[in-house]
Design an enzyme around this catalytic site. Structure first.
Site, mmCIF file in Angstrom:
data_model
loop_
_atom_site.group_PDB
_atom_site.id
_atom_site.type_symbol
_atom_site.label_atom_id
_atom_site.label_comp_id
_atom_site.label_asym_id
_atom_site.label_seq_id
_atom_site.Cartn_x
_atom_site.Cartn_y
_atom_site.Cartn_z
ATOM 1 N N TYR A 29 13.326 33.512 16.517
ATOM 2 C CA TYR A 29 14.760 33.581 16.767
ATOM 3 C C TYR A 29 15.315 34.788 15.998
ATOM 4 C CZ TYR A 29 18.801 31.823 19.076
ATOM 5 O OH TYR A 29 19.855 31.706 19.946
ATOM 6 N N HIS A 31 16.798 38.154 14.440
ATOM 7 C CA HIS A 31 18.103 38.814 14.341
ATOM 8 C C HIS A 31 17.893 40.151 13.627
ATOM 9 C CE1 HIS A 31 17.866 37.431 10.250
ATOM 10 N NE2 HIS A 31 17.829 36.155 10.648
ATOM 11 N N GLY A 33 18.309 41.023 10.700
ATOM 12 C CA GLY A 33 17.635 40.928 9.402
ATOM 13 C C GLY A 33 16.123 41.054 9.585
ATOM 14 N N HIS A 34 15.589 40.333 10.583
ATOM 15 C CA HIS A 34 14.149 40.449 10.864
ATOM 16 C C HIS A 34 13.814 41.874 11.322
ATOM 17 C CE1 HIS A 34 14.723 36.017 11.838
ATOM 18 N NE2 HIS A 34 13.746 35.980 10.953
ATOM 19 N N GLN A 145 15.249 39.697 1.010
ATOM 20 C CA GLN A 145 15.841 39.250 -0.267
ATOM 21 C C GLN A 145 16.727 38.028 -0.069
ATOM 22 O OE1 GLN A 145 15.316 39.910 -3.367
ATOM 23 N NE2 GLN A 145 17.085 38.752 -4.152
ATOM 24 N N LYS A 146 17.149 37.765 1.172
ATOM 25 C CA LYS A 146 18.012 36.594 1.400
ATOM 26 C C LYS A 146 17.322 35.314 0.903
ATOM 27 C CE LYS A 146 20.018 33.644 4.712
ATOM 28 N NZ LYS A 146 18.859 32.847 5.060
ATOM 29 N N VAL A 173 20.445 41.620 5.230
ATOM 30 C CA VAL A 173 21.288 42.261 6.256
ATOM 31 C C VAL A 173 22.441 41.306 6.540
ATOM 32 C CG1 VAL A 173 21.365 43.194 8.597
ATOM 33 C CG2 VAL A 173 19.310 43.478 7.208
ATOM 34 N N SER A 183 18.874 32.770 11.182
ATOM 35 C CA SER A 183 18.689 32.149 12.495
ATOM 36 C C SER A 183 19.573 30.914 12.623
ATOM 37 C CB SER A 183 17.226 31.755 12.686
ATOM 38 O OG SER A 183 16.411 32.879 12.470
ATOM 39 N N ARG A 184 19.957 30.336 11.482
ATOM 40 C CA ARG A 184 20.765 29.113 11.511
ATOM 41 C C ARG A 184 22.228 29.374 11.868
ATOM 42 N NH1 ARG A 184 16.972 27.391 7.440
ATOM 43 N NH2 ARG A 184 16.192 25.346 8.082
#
Ligand code: PAF
Length: 281
Positions: A29, A31, A33-34, A145-146, A173, A183-184
């Protein structure tokens, strides 16, 4: 892009890749960030492998696992456009065949923060990451880092088990309003999405207070975040922490360097975020 669904297929395709090989483990899923991890990986390696596997053993609640968003065809399209060499999409049976008995457990640093609220979560993460590292055998692996505690745990695991992989950590990000990409986020209601940016705003304000020297006391920093988030009745804070960046033990008194993190519920969606208490880079 080569799509591998079994470990044997992955190993055969991996053997033909040029070195160095970079690896981005994901639960799909995807986004931005990925995609930031994938782009960094592509820029720093001759070949990139991405895994998509919603790992059942790292979910402490069955409803969270069942409700975790999934869209593998869309993910594959995105990864293909990014120029990824191999995507590994194993089934749960491929990763955990009948008779599977081994757990990788990183002690102490998994008992706090996320680990304290999500029993067994980091056993699941450490086990699947070890398996994925052994399967893909990359030269480098990329994490966001999230998931700050996950980064600390995987670093410990790699050092303790002498895994010859270099870890690279990529900054969180964010959406234009500051909300950390996750993703949530798609599971938030419109009203939940509207209030969610207060989490990062609260962290940033405490970080600014720390950087300016206005507030350096650990408990006062935690209080600042609680007070700010407390202005939004729709949000239920699970924890606010100011912890040592490696041991993850809670700090008290004057903070010279630390990890300020939180977990919060908005409706039935659990979000996490963090900032580092360090001088402006
Ligand atoms: O960060 C994640 O998406 C997961 O925890 C990981 C590292 C892919 C392991 O399942």
């Amino acid at each position: 892009m080569i799509v591998c669904r079994t470990i044997a297929e992955l190993r055969a395709a991996r053997a033909r890749l040029p070195s160095p090989v970079g690896f981005v483990p994901t639960m799909g899923y995807l986004h931005d960030g990925h995609l930031a991890l994938v782009r960094r990986c592509r820029a720093e390696n001759a070949a990139t492998v991405v895994s998509i596997f919603v790992n059942p053993t790292q979910f402490d609640r069955q409803d969270d696992f069942a409700g975790y968003p999934r869209d593998v065809p869309r993910d594959m399209g995105l990864l293909d456009e990014e120029g990824v060499n191999i995507v590994f999409v194993p089934s749960a049976e491929e990763m955990y065949p009948p008779g599977f008995k081994t757990i990788v457990r990183v002690r102490e640093i998994t008992d706090v923060l996320e680990g304290a609220h999500r029993p067994g979560h980091f056993d699941g993460v450490a086990t699947v990451v070890t398996k994925l590292f052994n399967i893909v055998m990359p030269d480098r692996a990329y994490f966001g880092q999230k998931d700050a505690q996950q980064v600390v745990v995987v670093k410990r695991l790699v050092a303790d088990l002498n895994i010859p992989i270099e870890l690279r950590v990529v900054p969180t990000v964010r959406e234009p309003d500051g909300l950390a990409m996750s993703s949530r986020n798609v599971r938030l209601s419109p009203e939940g999405r509207r209030v969610a940016p207060i989490l990062y705003r609260a962290l940033s304000e405490a970080q600014a207070a720390w950087r300016s020297g206005r507030e350096r006391d650990a408990e006062a920093l935690r209080r600042l975040v609680r007070a700010r988030v407390g202005q939004e009745p729709r949000i239920r804070l699970e924890y606010v922490s100011v912890a040592h960046r490696e041991t993850l033990q809670e700090l008290n008194g004057e903070v010279t360097d630390g990890l300020l993190s939180l977990a919060a519920w908005i409706d039935d969606v659990r979000l996490i975020d963090n900032v580092i208490l360090e001088e402006e880079p």
